[in-house]
Every structure is written in C-alpha cells, then in structure tokens.
Enzyme design. Structure first.
Site, PDB file in Angstrom:
ATOM      1  CE  LYS A 178      -4.008  -2.843   2.076  1.00  0.00           C
ATOM      2  NZ  LYS A 178      -4.264  -2.876   3.093  1.00  0.00           N
ATOM      3  CD  GLN A 204      -2.989  -4.593   6.767  1.00  0.00           C
ATOM      4  OE1 GLN A 204      -2.847  -3.745   5.981  1.00  0.00           O
ATOM      5  NE2 GLN A 204      -3.256  -5.608   6.451  1.00  0.00           N
ATOM      6  CG  ASP A 260      -9.536   0.180   5.079  1.00  0.00           C
ATOM      7  OD1 ASP A 260      -9.551   0.388   3.851  1.00  0.00           O
ATOM      8  OD2 ASP A 260      -8.916  -0.377   6.117  1.00  0.00           O
TER       9      ASP A 260
END
Ligand code: NAP
Length: 283
Positions: free
Chosen positions: A55, A99, A122
């Site tokens: 990413k 994450q 996200d």
C-alpha cells in the site's frame, strides 16, 4: 449460452489510480501539501507487513506520502487507541489505515472507532457503515466500494435486481450488501448457517461471493445471464467461484486475480486523496 464477458478490474483500477495521481499532484501544487496516508501495523505478521508495504509503494507512485507507525505485538488496546486518536488529531495526516486483523488481545472495534470519520479512508468505522447504509456521502469499505465501481463501469444498474451476497463480514459482505440496497437492489445475505445456498444463489441477477472457500459457488448455481462478482481470494489464486463452470452461465464475471482485487487498493488511494482535498478545503 455464450461465455461471459470478463470484468477487467486491473484496467479499471489503473484508470482510477492515474486519475487519483493527477488529483494528488494538482492538490500538492495548489496547497503545497501532499495527501498523506498513515498506516498503522501492530506486530510483524508477514502477510500484514507485505500488505502495508504494498500500500505504501502504491501511495508513493500516486503522489501520496505515507507515514508508517509500527507498533509491537504486545501493544494494548489503550495504546493503539491513543495512537489512532493522535493521528486523527494530526493535521498533516489525511487518511488512516489500521492494518487488520490486529492481535486477538486487542479490541479491534475500539481501535477502529478511534479513527476520525473524516480520515476513515478504509471505511471501517460505524460512522462509515452508517453513511454506506443510508446511501449518503462518506467513505466506503474499499473492497465493496471497488465492487460498486466495477458494476458501474460495466453498466450494471443494481436497481430492481436480485442481489445475493454470500458472506457477511464487517469489511466485505455486510457493507457490499448495504451499498447494493442503497442502489435499490433486492438483497439477500447468505452465510455459514444458510440452508440450501445453491437455491438462494440461483435466484440472483447479481451474485457477490465473499466467503473465502475455494470454488464454493459453481456454474450450476448461477442463473443464466447473471453478473458474478468473485471477491474471494484463496491460496493458489483461486476465487470463491468455480470460474470455468460459472463463465458458461454468467453474462459478466470477474476473474481471479485481476477482478475485484486491484479495485480495493485503487479505492483506498482515491479516498485518501478525496480526504486530503476536503481537509485542505479544495473539495
Ligand atoms: P470472513 O471474515 O472469513 O467471512 C467469511 C464469510 O463467509 C462469513 O460471513 C461466513 O459466514 C461465510 N461463510 C463461510 N463458509 C460459508 C459457507 N460454506 N457457505 C456460506 N457462507 C459461508 O472473510 P472476509 O474477510 O469477508 O473475506 C472473504 C473472502 O474475500 C476471502 O477469500 C478473502 O481473501 C477475500 N477478500 C478479498 C479482498 C480483496 O481485496 N479482493 C478483500 C477482503 C477479502 P458466518 O458469518 O456465518 O461465519
């Protein structure tokens, strides 16, 4: 019946990332500030380390800076919440990605809720789930958002269609069902307790497979002419749909790899630039 057309997520994602990079450059030139994504990783799980690195690399190529926060595996919920609150309050950070999964000793929901909604690129907070569900502007979960973009790119209007979502996880199944509902599809969720999955799937004009079981959905389960979105990604590049039999039944189908996968990161990058544009007052 002729073979289904492939829905090319790689090509669509490339176009989205190119457009996002142009917006990032324009924003940087106009404001003197580049969009910045903070990535937070707890522990050193090799797959998670790889995902975060990927990413960051993709951010760099799109003109987005990234700030990485690596925390030890023994980090407590309180410490992680503190880190995420500090990033949420930091004007130099425009988007935050935690994450996941985080360690089992951590209250993941508490951590997600420490992310300010305006930086939730996200799409993991309750606030983002609510805006997705109500069809209001806000950040979407990245894989579900990518799926909707694919449908739009191939002129699949969900309105009035029967959509069957197999899987109900918080990051994928549930939100994609809500996005389809917000676009006026008639949505059925299936999961591990569903009886007679095949019959349910056979009703679908749009099937979204989000399970994590290789080739669970077979061609005989697909209504002729249906649109089949395979979000599954299992060892050996195998989806949740048995591609070879499903391609004979469907009108449109996503390949694995090269379908849904590339759309996830494209959505993350696009939402990061959008967050920065808003926070820097140009959107
Ligand atoms: P997850 O959290 O494990 O959820 C799986 C879901 O499938 C659960 O809702 C589960 O039901 C349901 N399920 C399990 N076995 C089933 C069965 N035999 N019949 C019907 N439903 C069943 O997985 P996830 O995170 O949503 O991921 C799903 C898949 O998508 C995985 O292959 C993952 O690698 C992939 N994925 C891809 C991307 C991408 O970027 N392309 C992103 C995220 C995930 P219960 O709720 O009843 O347990």
């Amino acid at each position: 019946m002729s073979q289904a057309r492939l829905m090319d997520g790689t090509a669509l994602a490339r176009r989205i990332v190119e457009d996002t990079a142009k917006r990032a450059t324009a924003l940087t030139e106009r404001t003197g500030t580049a969009p910045c994504l903070a990535t937070v990783l707890v522990g050193e799980d090799p797959a998670s380390v790889t995902y975060v690195r990927m990413k960051q690399n993709r951010c760099r190529k799109a003109g987005i800076t990234s700030r990485h926060v690596a925390l030890p595996a023994a980090t407590t919920t309180e410490e992680l919440v503190g880190t995420l609150r500090a990033l949420s309050a930091d004007p130099e950070v425009h988007g935050i990605l935690l994450q996941h999964p985080v360690g089992e000793h951590i209250d993941e929901r508490a951590a997600f809720e420490a992310i300010a909604p305006e930086k939730d690129v996200d799409g993991v907070t309750f606030a983002s789930f609510a805006t997705m569900s109500f069809g209001l502007p806000g950040f979407v979960s990245c894989t579900p958002g990518g799926i909707m973009r694919l449908l739009d790119a191939y002129d699949v209007d969900p309105a009035g269609k029967r959509a069957v979502v197999v899987g109900r996880s918080a990051i994928l199944g549930k939100p994609v069902g809500m996005l389809l509902l917000a676009r006026d599809a008639t949505v059925t969720y299936c999961h591990s307790r569903t009886r007679d999955l095949s019959s349910a799937v056979r009703e679908a004009d749009i099937v979204v497979a989000a399970v994590g079981r290789p080739r669970l959905i077979r061609g005989q389960d697909i209504k002729p002419g249906a649109v089949v979105i395979d979000a599954g990604y299992n060892a050996g590049n195998i989806g949740d749909v048995d591609f070879d039999s499903a391609v004979e039944q469907a009108a449109l189908i996503t390949p694995v790899p090269g379908g849904v996968g590339p759309m996830t990161i494209a959505t993350l990058l696009e939402q990061t630039v959008h967050a920065a544009e808003r926070q820097l007052g140009v959107a």
